[in-house]
Scaffold this motif. Structure first.
Motif, PDB file in Angstrom:
ATOM      1  N   MET A 114       0.854  -1.187   0.000  1.00 23.58           N
ATOM      2  CA  MET A 114       0.000   0.000   0.000  1.00 23.58           C
ATOM      3  C   MET A 114       0.891   1.239   0.000  1.00 23.58           C
ATOM      4  O   MET A 114       1.626   1.479  -0.949  1.00 23.58           O
ATOM      5  N   ILE A 115       0.832   2.032   1.065  1.00 26.94           N
ATOM      6  CA  ILE A 115       1.685   3.218   1.159  1.00 26.94           C
ATOM      7  C   ILE A 115       3.137   2.761   1.276  1.00 26.94           C
ATOM      8  O   ILE A 115       3.487   1.988   2.171  1.00 26.94           O
ATOM      9  N   GLY A 116       3.960   3.240   0.374  1.00 26.48           N
ATOM     10  CA  GLY A 116       5.336   2.771   0.252  1.00 26.48           C
ATOM     11  C   GLY A 116       5.572   2.030  -1.047  1.00 26.48           C
ATOM     12  O   GLY A 116       6.702   1.833  -1.468  1.00 26.48           O
ATOM     13  N   SER A 117       4.485   1.638  -1.702  1.00 26.01           N
ATOM     14  CA  SER A 117       4.594   0.929  -2.984  1.00 26.01           C
ATOM     15  C   SER A 117       4.490   1.922  -4.143  1.00 26.01           C
ATOM     16  O   SER A 117       4.101   3.072  -3.956  1.00 26.01           O
ATOM     17  N   PRO A 118       4.775   1.475  -5.366  1.00 23.17           N
ATOM     18  CA  PRO A 118       4.602   2.357  -6.531  1.00 23.17           C
ATOM     19  C   PRO A 118       3.156   2.813  -6.719  1.00 23.17           C
ATOM     20  O   PRO A 118       2.916   3.856  -7.336  1.00 23.17           O
ATOM     21  N   ALA A 119       2.193   2.051  -6.194  1.00 19.23           N
ATOM     22  CA  ALA A 119       0.771   2.399  -6.345  1.00 19.23           C
ATOM     23  C   ALA A 119       0.224   3.160  -5.143  1.00 19.23           C
ATOM     24  O   ALA A 119      -0.995   3.263  -4.971  1.00 19.23           O
TER      25      ALA A 119
ATOM     26  N   THR B 111      -6.910   3.405   8.441  1.00 17.03           N
ATOM     27  CA  THR B 111      -5.583   2.976   8.893  1.00 17.03           C
ATOM     28  C   THR B 111      -4.987   2.082   7.824  1.00 17.03           C
ATOM     29  O   THR B 111      -5.571   1.060   7.470  1.00 17.03           O
ATOM     30  N   MET B 112      -3.856   2.490   7.305  1.00 20.36           N
ATOM     31  CA  MET B 112      -3.220   1.714   6.234  1.00 20.36           C
ATOM     32  C   MET B 112      -1.722   1.946   6.258  1.00 20.36           C
ATOM     33  O   MET B 112      -1.225   2.956   6.751  1.00 20.36           O
ATOM     34  N   GLY B 113      -0.974   1.006   5.715  1.00 22.59           N
ATOM     35  CA  GLY B 113       0.479   1.117   5.676  1.00 22.59           C
ATOM     36  C   GLY B 113       0.982   0.564   4.342  1.00 22.59           C
ATOM     37  O   GLY B 113       0.216   0.508   3.390  1.00 22.59           O
ATOM     38  N   ASN B 114       2.195   0.214   4.296  1.00 20.49           N
ATOM     39  CA  ASN B 114       3.110  -0.001   5.409  1.00 20.49           C
ATOM     40  C   ASN B 114       4.356   0.821   5.131  1.00 20.49           C
ATOM     41  O   ASN B 114       5.174   0.445   4.302  1.00 20.49           O
ATOM     42  N   MET B 115       4.505   1.953   5.827  1.00 22.69           N
ATOM     43  CA  MET B 115       5.548   2.917   5.491  1.00 22.69           C
ATOM     44  C   MET B 115       6.950   2.333   5.564  1.00 22.69           C
ATOM     45  O   MET B 115       7.817   2.650   4.738  1.00 22.69           O
ATOM     46  N   SER B 116       7.197   1.470   6.516  1.00 27.39           N
ATOM     47  CA  SER B 116       8.547   0.911   6.650  1.00 27.39           C
ATOM     48  C   SER B 116       8.950   0.110   5.414  1.00 27.39           C
ATOM     49  O   SER B 116      10.138  -0.044   5.132  1.00 27.39           O
ATOM     50  N   GLN B 117       7.962  -0.393   4.679  1.00 30.16           N
ATOM     51  CA  GLN B 117       8.285  -1.163   3.485  1.00 30.16           C
ATOM     52  C   GLN B 117       8.872  -0.287   2.378  1.00 30.16           C
ATOM     53  O   GLN B 117       9.562  -0.803   1.499  1.00 30.16           O
ATOM     54  N   PHE B 118       8.590   1.017   2.423  1.00 30.36           N
ATOM     55  CA  PHE B 118       9.222   1.884   1.429  1.00 30.36           C
ATOM     56  C   PHE B 118      10.741   1.818   1.583  1.00 30.36           C
ATOM     57  O   PHE B 118      11.489   1.721   0.604  1.00 30.36           O
ATOM     58  N   PHE B 119      11.203   1.870   2.823  1.00 36.31           N
ATOM     59  CA  PHE B 119      12.639   1.859   3.074  1.00 36.31           C
ATOM     60  C   PHE B 119      13.219   0.445   3.076  1.00 36.31           C
ATOM     61  O   PHE B 119      14.388   0.253   2.773  1.00 36.31           O
ATOM     62  N   GLY B 120      12.398  -0.551   3.431  1.00 35.93           N
ATOM     63  CA  GLY B 120      12.912  -1.906   3.606  1.00 35.93           C
ATOM     64  C   GLY B 120      12.664  -2.864   2.466  1.00 35.93           C
ATOM     65  O   GLY B 120      13.317  -3.904   2.376  1.00 35.93           O
ATOM     66  N   TRP B 121      11.713  -2.540   1.582  1.00 41.55           N
ATOM     67  CA  TRP B 121      11.380  -3.430   0.471  1.00 41.55           C
ATOM     68  C   TRP B 121      11.800  -2.814  -0.861  1.00 41.55           C
ATOM     69  O   TRP B 121      11.848  -1.596  -0.998  1.00 41.55           O
ATOM     70  N   ASP B 122      12.058  -3.687  -1.822  1.00 37.32           N
ATOM     71  CA  ASP B 122      12.316  -3.239  -3.194  1.00 37.32           C
ATOM     72  C   ASP B 122      11.373  -3.974  -4.142  1.00 37.32           C
ATOM     73  O   ASP B 122      10.921  -5.093  -3.858  1.00 37.32           O
TER      74      ASP B 122
ATOM     75  N   ASP C  94       9.024  -5.213  10.057  1.00 37.13           N
ATOM     76  CA  ASP C  94       8.914  -5.610   8.664  1.00 37.13           C
ATOM     77  C   ASP C  94       9.909  -4.857   7.788  1.00 37.13           C
ATOM     78  O   ASP C  94      10.535  -5.427   6.895  1.00 37.13           O
ATOM     79  N   GLY C  95      10.078  -3.574   8.047  1.00 34.13           N
ATOM     80  CA  GLY C  95      10.981  -2.789   7.219  1.00 34.13           C
ATOM     81  C   GLY C  95      12.422  -2.809   7.665  1.00 34.13           C
ATOM     82  O   GLY C  95      13.340  -2.707   6.846  1.00 34.13           O
ATOM     83  N   TYR C  96      12.634  -2.941   8.983  1.00 28.82           N
ATOM     84  CA  TYR C  96      13.994  -2.735   9.508  1.00 28.82           C
ATOM     85  C   TYR C  96      14.538  -3.895  10.336  1.00 28.82           C
ATOM     86  O   TYR C  96      15.670  -3.842  10.805  1.00 28.82           O
ATOM     87  N   GLY C  97      13.725  -4.951  10.518  1.00 35.18           N
ATOM     88  CA  GLY C  97      14.135  -6.048  11.395  1.00 35.18           C
ATOM     89  C   GLY C  97      15.453  -6.691  11.014  1.00 35.18           C
ATOM     90  O   GLY C  97      16.249  -7.065  11.874  1.00 35.18           O
ATOM     91  N   ASP C  98      15.702  -6.820   9.721  1.00 38.13           N
ATOM     92  CA  ASP C  98      16.945  -7.450   9.269  1.00 38.13           C
ATOM     93  C   ASP C  98      18.058  -6.437   9.030  1.00 38.13           C
ATOM     94  O   ASP C  98      19.141  -6.798   8.563  1.00 38.13           O
ATOM     95  N   LYS C  99      17.814  -5.175   9.355  1.00 41.86           N
ATOM     96  CA  LYS C  99      18.796  -4.121   9.103  1.00 41.86           C
ATOM     97  C   LYS C  99      19.277  -3.456  10.389  1.00 41.86           C
ATOM     98  O   LYS C  99      20.083  -2.527  10.338  1.00 41.86           O
ATOM     99  N   THR C 100      18.749  -3.889  11.519  1.00 40.05           N
ATOM    100  CA  THR C 100      19.116  -3.290  12.794  1.00 40.05           C
ATOM    101  C   THR C 100      19.647  -4.359  13.736  1.00 40.05           C
ATOM    102  O   THR C 100      19.198  -5.508  13.700  1.00 40.05           O
ATOM    103  N   THR C 101      20.596  -3.967  14.574  1.00 37.99           N
ATOM    104  CA  THR C 101      21.175  -4.918  15.526  1.00 37.99           C
ATOM    105  C   THR C 101      20.757  -4.617  16.956  1.00 37.99           C
ATOM    106  O   THR C 101      20.909  -5.455  17.834  1.00 37.99           O
ATOM    107  N   ASP C 102      20.244  -3.432  17.185  1.00 42.30           N
ATOM    108  CA  ASP C 102      19.903  -2.995  18.530  1.00 42.30           C
ATOM    109  C   ASP C 102      18.523  -2.329  18.515  1.00 42.30           C
ATOM    110  O   ASP C 102      18.142  -1.686  17.532  1.00 42.30           O
ATOM    111  N   MET C 103      17.790  -2.475  19.611  1.00 42.07           N
ATOM    112  CA  MET C 103      16.448  -1.915  19.667  1.00 42.07           C
ATOM    113  C   MET C 103      16.456  -0.391  19.591  1.00 42.07           C
ATOM    114  O   MET C 103      15.486   0.219  19.153  1.00 42.07           O
TER     115      MET C 103
END
Length: 426
Positions: free
Chosen positions: A143-148, A163-174, A211-220
């Motif tokens: 949704m939000i974060g996608s090309p559409a 209520t809609m997302g998923n903003m973190s996917q803009f930064f975390g997904w390709d 979803d967007g940052y779980g695999d890109k962060t090492t610390d909370m």
């Protein structure tokens, strides 16, 4: 800072935002109706209901469906309504998986492709998702974060979904099929602008931080920093409302509460949550029936967090299989019944939790996360106008989250609480 990162930021140059103003103007033509659930329960929108429930200490519940197609949704939702009525249970909200084509602009979608989720080519299909009186919908992935983003946001609002997302996917997904990052960023910013114009009507932009940052962060503290970056762009610069979600990658009940407390400190009083997910890391894959223990641990502490912090997060009822189109309504109703039984234990469970100690650790996360965010913005300010929301969003996407964190943390000692993702991986 490596030379590649510097070259990317230097190449951005002057970034125009005229399209954002155009989107704000277009938002004035959007009329947001009540979903069938809101109309049946007497609420203008979901956020109004969340505020009432949170103030009363009422636990609300969420689940997610992976319907393979629209026809299956209609059949299964009718069955679910009857099962809930027979059991005397209520499911406040539900999420759905959209067909992968829905991430792309309408002109890129092949209508003849086999469906792998809900396919919503017209406003009527969006409206259908919001037509169930027993539960109100949430749109997340693609949704939000996608090309559409812009097109989907407008249609979802026009169906009554706020209520809609998923903003973190803009930064975390390709999306390899859509490599034009500038156009994707513009579509995302246009959707945020529309949501900003509809904030007074309950519009909230969901972001699942795991979803967007779980695999890109090492610390909370880094997860909190990313929440702060999102809040800066969406709320401070754009004037919209961000609804932060988490839980997928939190195995520790202690960390679940610490992170919720930290988000409360970031956002202050008031409802800001979409849902809190049950954890994926500890889920049994071979002995599915053993997942009751895993789910009940997540739900019990998430319930305790909601009673204490009142953030508006719905507690997620998750099937043993996780997100799967083979999940049955019978199982989901049984899990919801488990959740309602757990509520009876909450008064005594709350007595066992040292919320002062939880909050003290959360203070550490917020302090470190704020330092990372401020240093990250100072780093970006060497190359771009950090008051320009499109420039900031595009810069972070182009260099990547890990490069941003590395630049911000240069010379810092970051470790506060390792993420469960990193611990589980080892």
């Amino acid at each position: 800072m490596d030379q590649a990162t510097k070259d990317i930021l230097t190449s951005l140059g002057d970034v125009s935002t005229g399209f954002i103003d155009e989107a704000r103007a277009a938002a004035k033509d959007i009329k947001i109706p009540q979903t069938a659930w809101c109309k049946a329960h007497g609420f203008a929108n979901e956020k109004e209901y969340k505020e009432k429930a949170a103030a009363e200490g009422k636990i609300t519940y969420h689940t997610h469906y992976c319907f393979p197609n629209n026809e299956k949704m209609v059949t299964e939702m009718a069955d679910m309504q009857k099962r809930l009525e027979d059991a005397g249970l209520a499911l406040d909200r539900f999420g759905v998986s959209l067909d992968s084509r829905m991430a792309f602009p309408p002109e890129m979608r092949d209508p003849n492709q086999e469906k792998n989720g809900l396919y919503l080519p017209t406003q009527a299909e969006w409206d259908e998702v919001a037509s169930f009186e027993f539960s109100t919908p949430h749109f997340g992935d693609n949704m939000i974060g996608s090309p559409a983003s812009f097109d989907s946001c407008c249609k979802a609002l026009s169906a009554g979904v706020t209520t809609m997302g998923n903003m973190s996917q803009f930064f975390g997904w390709d999306y390899p099929e859509f490599p034009d990052v500038e156009k994707r960023a513009q579509a995302t910013m246009k959707a945020i602008a529309v949501m900003a114009e509809k904030k007074a009507e309950g519009a909230m932009i969901h972001s699942n931080l795991d979803d967007g940052y779980g695999d890109k962060t090492t610390d909370m503290s880094e997860l909190i920093a990313m929440a702060l970056f999102e809040k800066y762009i969406i709320e401070d610069l754009m004037g919209a409302k961000i609804a932060h979600s988490f839980g997928d990658m939190f195995h520790s009940p202690y960390k679940r509460l610490v992170f919720l407390s930290a988000l409360k400190k970031v956002h202050g009083d008031g409802v800001f949550g979409s849902m809190v997910f049950s954890n994926k890391l500890g889920r049994q894959h071979e002995n599915l029936d053993w997942n009751d223990a895993h789910l009940c641990m997540c739900m019990l502490y998430d319930m305790a967090g909601q009673v204490h912090y009142k953030t508006g997060h719905a507690v997620t009822v998750m099937a043993d299989r996780g997100l799967d189109d083979l999940v049955t309504n019978e199982e989901l109703v049984r899990k919801l019944a488990l959740a309602k039984q757990l509520e009876d234990y909450l008064p005594e469970v709350l007595k066992t939790i040292d919320f002062d100690a939880i909050d003290a650790k959360a203070d550490e996360l917020v302090k470190k996360g704020t330092e990372i965010k401020e240093k990250g913005l100072a780093f970006l300010a060497r190359f771009i106008d950090i008051k320009n929301p499109y420039a900031v969003t595009l810069a972070i996407k182009k260099i990547g989250v890990e490069a941003l964190l590395a630049a911000a943390e240069e010379g810092m000692e970051v470790d506060t609480i390792p993420t469960d993702t990193r611990l589980w991986a080892h």
